[in-house]
Design a protein around this motif. Structure first.
Motif, PDB file in Angstrom:
ATOM      1  N   LEU A 100      -6.058 -26.728   4.091  1.00  0.00           N
ATOM      2  CA  LEU A 100      -5.770 -25.317   4.330  1.00  0.00           C
ATOM      3  C   LEU A 100      -6.894 -24.678   5.138  1.00  0.00           C
ATOM      4  N   TYR A 101      -8.147 -24.909   4.719  1.00  0.00           N
ATOM      5  CA  TYR A 101      -9.285 -24.328   5.434  1.00  0.00           C
ATOM      6  C   TYR A 101      -9.400 -24.878   6.849  1.00  0.00           C
ATOM      7  N   HIS A 102      -9.116 -26.154   7.005  1.00  0.00           N
ATOM      8  CA  HIS A 102      -9.215 -26.768   8.332  1.00  0.00           C
ATOM      9  C   HIS A 102      -8.237 -26.123   9.313  1.00  0.00           C
TER      10      HIS A 102
ATOM     11  N   GLU B 168       5.401 -23.132   5.052  1.00  0.00           N
ATOM     12  CA  GLU B 168       6.627 -23.043   4.243  1.00  0.00           C
ATOM     13  C   GLU B 168       6.314 -22.731   2.783  1.00  0.00           C
ATOM     14  N   VAL B 169       5.372 -23.461   2.218  1.00  0.00           N
ATOM     15  CA  VAL B 169       5.030 -23.260   0.807  1.00  0.00           C
ATOM     16  C   VAL B 169       4.373 -21.899   0.613  1.00  0.00           C
ATOM     17  N   ALA B 170       3.476 -21.541   1.515  1.00  0.00           N
ATOM     18  CA  ALA B 170       2.795 -20.245   1.397  1.00  0.00           C
ATOM     19  C   ALA B 170       3.798 -19.099   1.519  1.00  0.00           C
TER      20      ALA B 170
ATOM     21  N   VAL C 281      -1.636 -25.249  -2.246  1.00  0.00           N
ATOM     22  CA  VAL C 281      -1.966 -26.613  -1.791  1.00  0.00           C
ATOM     23  C   VAL C 281      -1.425 -27.659  -2.762  1.00  0.00           C
ATOM     24  N   ALA C 282      -1.383 -27.328  -4.053  1.00  0.00           N
ATOM     25  CA  ALA C 282      -0.828 -28.279  -5.026  1.00  0.00           C
ATOM     26  C   ALA C 282       0.653 -28.504  -4.760  1.00  0.00           C
TER      27      ALA C 282
ATOM     28  N   SER D 174      -8.815 -19.639   6.091  1.00  0.00           N
ATOM     29  CA  SER D 174      -8.860 -18.841   4.865  1.00  0.00           C
ATOM     30  C   SER D 174      -7.435 -18.530   4.405  1.00  0.00           C
ATOM     31  N   LYS D 175      -7.342 -17.940   3.242  1.00  0.00           N
ATOM     32  CA  LYS D 175      -6.043 -17.484   2.735  1.00  0.00           C
ATOM     33  C   LYS D 175      -5.461 -16.433   3.685  1.00  0.00           C
ATOM     34  N   LYS D 176      -6.319 -15.547   4.181  1.00  0.00           N
ATOM     35  CA  LYS D 176      -5.876 -14.513   5.114  1.00  0.00           C
ATOM     36  C   LYS D 176      -5.365 -15.143   6.409  1.00  0.00           C
ATOM     37  N   GLY D 177      -6.036 -16.182   6.885  1.00  0.00           N
ATOM     38  CA  GLY D 177      -5.573 -16.886   8.083  1.00  0.00           C
ATOM     39  C   GLY D 177      -4.212 -17.533   7.859  1.00  0.00           C
ATOM     40  N   LEU D 178      -4.020 -18.088   6.668  1.00  0.00           N
ATOM     41  CA  LEU D 178      -2.723 -18.672   6.319  1.00  0.00           C
ATOM     42  C   LEU D 178      -1.661 -17.579   6.258  1.00  0.00           C
ATOM     43  N   PHE D 179      -1.999 -16.443   5.665  1.00  0.00           N
ATOM     44  CA  PHE D 179      -1.043 -15.342   5.598  1.00  0.00           C
ATOM     45  C   PHE D 179      -0.654 -14.874   6.998  1.00  0.00           C
ATOM     46  N   GLN D 180      -1.625 -14.780   7.888  1.00  0.00           N
ATOM     47  CA  GLN D 180      -1.328 -14.348   9.265  1.00  0.00           C
ATOM     48  C   GLN D 180      -0.362 -15.320   9.922  1.00  0.00           C
ATOM     49  N   ALA D 181      -0.560 -16.620   9.705  1.00  0.00           N
ATOM     50  CA  ALA D 181       0.353 -17.619  10.268  1.00  0.00           C
ATOM     51  C   ALA D 181       1.753 -17.466   9.684  1.00  0.00           C
ATOM     52  N   VAL D 182       1.830 -17.170   8.388  1.00  0.00           N
ATOM     53  CA  VAL D 182       3.134 -16.949   7.745  1.00  0.00           C
ATOM     54  C   VAL D 182       3.805 -15.722   8.347  1.00  0.00           C
TER      55      VAL D 182
END
Length: 195
Positions: A47-49, A17-19, A37-38, A53-61
């Motif tokens: 986030l890493y867990h 949601e935040v991303a 994360v803040a 990565s940031k790219k992995g988070l973006f893919q989930a978004v």
């Protein structure tokens, strides 16, 4: 153990949601993991867990955006009992959702750029194109669709919708461009109608 799974699920949802908010407002390149994360009141480790990565988070978004659009398209299409009307409603709903401010940057701009064209297309095939092919297949089973190759027609129509969404997103008159697009899509679909 059950609470740990619930906490992990809550953490994943919160980060997505935040991303999504950050990627929408600032784009992928300008979004900082520290800020995400803040705001989520979590750690970079979380986030890493969960995403690697940031790219992995973006893919989930992006997956979340595509899933949300898919649910909306299906709901809009099912407001009619007529299979052709469902297809036209679904096309309109997809394009309208794709160009909404909360979706267009993630879906149309950063998605292909960040993940690469092949990964983006694969995700599109698993979501929008799958539903589109199912609807075209239903029309063909009903005898309402001319005997066109379904895979070719699905890719053709999906490409037209994606390109139209990109065009509409850059148009100074999104509403008028959306209506023009639906007019053209409807005429194209009438051309393959077996009635």
């Amino acid at each position: 153990m059950k609470r740990s799974k619930e906490q992990a699920s809550e953490t994943i949802v919160r980060l997505i949601e935040v991303a999504r908010k950050h990627f929408t407002e600032h784009g992928y390149a300008e979004s900082s993991m520290e800020d995400i994360v803040a705001e989520a009141n979590l750690t970079r480790g979380a986030l890493y867990h969960h995403f690697g990565s940031k790219k992995g988070l973006f893919q989930a978004v992006l997956e979340s955006v595509q899933s949300e659009i898919g649910v909306r398209v299906e709901a809009d299409a099912m407001q009619s009992d007529d299979a052709w009307e469902q297809l036209i409603r679904g096309c309109r709903s997809f394009v309208a959702a794709a160009v909404e401010p909360r979706n267009k940057r993630i879906l149309l701009i950063d998605g292909p750029a960040v993940l690469g064209w092949e990964a983006w297309r694969r995700m599109d095939e698993e979501n929008s194109m799958r539903h589109l092919r199912e609807q075209l297949g239903l029309l063909q089973q009903q005898g309402s669709l001319k005997p066109v190759p379904l895979d070719a027609m699905t890719h053709f129509l999906s490409g037209a919708l994606n390109e139209s969404a990109l065009w509409i997103a850059q148009s100074p008159d999104e509403g008028g461009s959306l209506e023009d697009t639906i007019t053209v899509i409807t005429l194209v679909l009438k051309g393959i109608c077996n009635d």
